[in-house]
Design a protein around this motif. Sequence first.
Motif, PDB file in Angstrom:
ATOM      1  N   ALA A 173       0.833  -1.191   0.000  1.00 40.22           N
ATOM      2  CA  ALA A 173       0.000   0.000   0.000  1.00 40.22           C
ATOM      3  C   ALA A 173       0.878   1.255   0.000  1.00 40.22           C
ATOM      4  O   ALA A 173       0.588   2.233  -0.692  1.00 40.22           O
ATOM      5  N   LYS A 174       1.988   1.213   0.810  1.00 38.50           N
ATOM      6  CA  LYS A 174       2.905   2.361   0.838  1.00 38.50           C
ATOM      7  C   LYS A 174       3.557   2.542  -0.530  1.00 38.50           C
ATOM      8  O   LYS A 174       3.685   3.669  -1.012  1.00 38.50           O
ATOM      9  N   ASP A 175       3.968   1.411  -1.139  1.00 35.37           N
ATOM     10  CA  ASP A 175       4.570   1.487  -2.479  1.00 35.37           C
ATOM     11  C   ASP A 175       3.562   2.057  -3.485  1.00 35.37           C
ATOM     12  O   ASP A 175       3.910   2.903  -4.313  1.00 35.37           O
ATOM     13  N   GLU A 176       2.328   1.564  -3.352  1.00 38.32           N
ATOM     14  CA  GLU A 176       1.281   2.071  -4.241  1.00 38.32           C
ATOM     15  C   GLU A 176       1.033   3.549  -3.982  1.00 38.32           C
ATOM     16  O   GLU A 176       0.853   4.332  -4.918  1.00 38.32           O
ATOM     17  N   LEU A 177       1.049   3.939  -2.671  1.00 34.03           N
ATOM     18  CA  LEU A 177       0.841   5.327  -2.310  1.00 34.03           C
ATOM     19  C   LEU A 177       1.958   6.191  -2.905  1.00 34.03           C
ATOM     20  O   LEU A 177       1.683   7.248  -3.481  1.00 34.03           O
ATOM     21  N   ILE A 178       3.209   5.715  -2.754  1.00 37.99           N
ATOM     22  CA  ILE A 178       4.338   6.455  -3.317  1.00 37.99           C
ATOM     23  C   ILE A 178       4.190   6.549  -4.832  1.00 37.99           C
ATOM     24  O   ILE A 178       4.375   7.618  -5.427  1.00 37.99           O
ATOM     25  N   SER A 179       3.824   5.428  -5.464  1.00 35.64           N
ATOM     26  CA  SER A 179       3.629   5.402  -6.911  1.00 35.64           C
ATOM     27  C   SER A 179       2.513   6.358  -7.314  1.00 35.64           C
ATOM     28  O   SER A 179       2.647   7.122  -8.276  1.00 35.64           O
ATOM     29  N   LYS A 180       1.403   6.337  -6.552  1.00 37.40           N
ATOM     30  CA  LYS A 180       0.277   7.219  -6.848  1.00 37.40           C
ATOM     31  C   LYS A 180       0.672   8.680  -6.641  1.00 37.40           C
ATOM     32  O   LYS A 180       0.282   9.551  -7.421  1.00 37.40           O
ATOM     33  N   GLU A 181       1.458   8.964  -5.558  1.00 36.47           N
ATOM     34  CA  GLU A 181       1.911  10.327  -5.323  1.00 36.47           C
ATOM     35  C   GLU A 181       2.807  10.811  -6.470  1.00 36.47           C
ATOM     36  O   GLU A 181       2.697  11.946  -6.926  1.00 36.47           O
ATOM     37  N   GLN A 182       3.688   9.901  -6.922  1.00 32.78           N
ATOM     38  CA  GLN A 182       4.549  10.253  -8.056  1.00 32.78           C
ATOM     39  C   GLN A 182       3.711  10.475  -9.312  1.00 32.78           C
ATOM     40  O   GLN A 182       3.950  11.413 -10.086  1.00 32.78           O
ATOM     41  N   GLU A 183       2.711   9.633  -9.483  1.00 34.99           N
ATOM     42  CA  GLU A 183       1.820   9.801 -10.631  1.00 34.99           C
ATOM     43  C   GLU A 183       1.053  11.118 -10.523  1.00 34.99           C
ATOM     44  O   GLU A 183       0.874  11.830 -11.507  1.00 34.99           O
ATOM     45  N   ILE A 184       0.620  11.448  -9.293  1.00 32.46           N
ATOM     46  CA  ILE A 184      -0.087  12.718  -9.067  1.00 32.46           C
ATOM     47  C   ILE A 184       0.830  13.887  -9.402  1.00 32.46           C
ATOM     48  O   ILE A 184       0.424  14.839 -10.078  1.00 32.46           O
ATOM     49  N   ILE A 185       2.081  13.828  -8.930  1.00 34.83           N
ATOM     50  CA  ILE A 185       3.043  14.901  -9.224  1.00 34.83           C
ATOM     51  C   ILE A 185       3.266  15.001 -10.727  1.00 34.83           C
ATOM     52  O   ILE A 185       3.269  16.094 -11.290  1.00 34.83           O
ATOM     53  N   SER A 186       3.426  13.834 -11.352  1.00 34.84           N
ATOM     54  CA  SER A 186       3.623  13.813 -12.808  1.00 34.84           C
ATOM     55  C   SER A 186       2.406  14.423 -13.513  1.00 34.84           C
ATOM     56  O   SER A 186       2.550  15.236 -14.438  1.00 34.84           O
ATOM     57  N   LEU A 187       1.206  14.043 -13.085  1.00 32.95           N
ATOM     58  CA  LEU A 187      -0.010  14.572 -13.682  1.00 32.95           C
ATOM     59  C   LEU A 187      -0.165  16.067 -13.404  1.00 32.95           C
ATOM     60  O   LEU A 187      -0.620  16.820 -14.264  1.00 32.95           O
ATOM     61  N   GLN A 188       0.230  16.500 -12.180  1.00 33.25           N
ATOM     62  CA  GLN A 188       0.184  17.925 -11.871  1.00 33.25           C
ATOM     63  C   GLN A 188       1.135  18.701 -12.781  1.00 33.25           C
ATOM     64  O   GLN A 188       0.804  19.792 -13.261  1.00 33.25           O
ATOM     65  N   ASN A 189       2.319  18.133 -13.028  1.00 37.53           N
ATOM     66  CA  ASN A 189       3.274  18.760 -13.947  1.00 37.53           C
ATOM     67  C   ASN A 189       2.687  18.829 -15.358  1.00 37.53           C
ATOM     68  O   ASN A 189       2.800  19.850 -16.040  1.00 37.53           O
ATOM     69  N   LYS A 190       2.057  17.702 -15.762  1.00 43.66           N
ATOM     70  CA  LYS A 190       1.421  17.685 -17.079  1.00 43.66           C
ATOM     71  C   LYS A 190       0.320  18.737 -17.154  1.00 43.66           C
ATOM     72  O   LYS A 190       0.177  19.442 -18.158  1.00 43.66           O
ATOM     73  N   ILE A 191      -0.467  18.842 -16.085  1.00 43.69           N
ATOM     74  CA  ILE A 191      -1.550  19.829 -16.040  1.00 43.69           C
ATOM     75  C   ILE A 191      -0.973  21.239 -16.164  1.00 43.69           C
ATOM     76  O   ILE A 191      -1.482  22.065 -16.930  1.00 43.69           O
ATOM     77  N   ALA A 192       0.106  21.496 -15.415  1.00 52.39           N
ATOM     78  CA  ALA A 192       0.732  22.820 -15.477  1.00 52.39           C
ATOM     79  C   ALA A 192       1.241  23.092 -16.897  1.00 52.39           C
ATOM     80  O   ALA A 192       1.042  24.194 -17.439  1.00 52.39           O
ATOM     81  N   LEU A 193       1.879  22.094 -17.509  1.00 54.11           N
ATOM     82  CA  LEU A 193       2.379  22.255 -18.880  1.00 54.11           C
ATOM     83  C   LEU A 193       1.226  22.465 -19.856  1.00 54.11           C
ATOM     84  O   LEU A 193       1.290  23.344 -20.741  1.00 54.11           O
ATOM     85  N   LEU A 194       0.151  21.690 -19.684  1.00 53.85           N
ATOM     86  CA  LEU A 194      -1.001  21.824 -20.568  1.00 53.85           C
ATOM     87  C   LEU A 194      -1.700  23.167 -20.373  1.00 53.85           C
ATOM     88  O   LEU A 194      -2.165  23.775 -21.344  1.00 53.85           O
ATOM     89  N   GLU A 195      -1.767  23.641 -19.118  1.00 55.13           N
ATOM     90  CA  GLU A 195      -2.362  24.959 -18.873  1.00 55.13           C
ATOM     91  C   GLU A 195      -1.522  26.054 -19.536  1.00 55.13           C
ATOM     92  O   GLU A 195      -2.070  26.973 -20.147  1.00 55.13           O
ATOM     93  N   ALA A 196      -0.193  25.911 -19.400  1.00 53.32           N
ATOM     94  CA  ALA A 196       0.694  26.890 -20.052  1.00 53.32           C
ATOM     95  C   ALA A 196       0.522  26.826 -21.563  1.00 53.32           C
ATOM     96  O   ALA A 196       0.440  27.864 -22.240  1.00 53.32           O
ATOM     97  N   GLU A 197       0.448  25.611 -22.102  1.00 51.26           N
ATOM     98  CA  GLU A 197       0.244  25.432 -23.550  1.00 51.26           C
ATOM     99  C   GLU A 197      -1.111  25.993 -23.960  1.00 51.26           C
ATOM    100  O   GLU A 197      -1.239  26.642 -25.009  1.00 51.26           O
TER     101      GLU A 197
END
Length: 161
Positions: free
Chosen positions: A32-56
Motif C-alpha cells: 500500500a505504501k509502495d502504491e501510495l508512493i507510486s500514486k503520489e509520483q503519478e499525481i506529481i507527474s499529472l500535476q506537472n502535465k496539467i501545469a504544462l497543458l495549462e501553459a500550452e
Amino acid sequence: MEKIREKLNAVRAEADAANQRAENAEAELKKAKDELISKEQEIISLQNKIALLEAENLRIEKKVTDDKLLQEEVETNKSTTEALQRKVALLESELDNTEQSLRDTTEKLRQTDVKAEHFERKVQQLEAEKSDLEKQLENIEEELAKTKKELDDTLKSFEDM
C-alpha cells in the motif's frame, strides 16, 4: 497436560496465524505504501502535465487571439485595398477622360491657331490692298485736283474770252 499442550499448540497456531497475518498485513502495508508512493509520483507527474497543458493552453489562446486580431487586420486591409483599387480605377478612368479632353482641346487649339494664322494673312493682305487703294485714291484725287484746276483754268479762259 494434554490440554495444555493442545492449548499451547492452539496458542502457537494462533500465534503463527497472528504472525502470518501480521506479515501479510506488513506486506500489504508495504504494498500500500509502495502504491501510495507510486500514486503520489503519478499525481506529481499529472500535476506537472496539467501545469504544462495549462501553459500550452494559455499560449494557444494567446495565439488564437493574436490570429483573430491579425485576421481582422487582414480583412480591414483587404477592404481598404478593394476601396483603393476602385478609387484607382475611377482615377484612371478620369485620367483617360481628361487625356481625351486634352487631346480634343489641343486639336481645337491647333485648328484655331491655323485659322488665326489664315486670318492674320488675310488681314495683312487686306491691309496691303487698303494701302494700295489709298495710294490709288490719292493719285486719283491728285489727278482730279489737277483736272479740276485745268477745268477751272479752261473755264476761266473761256470766260476771259
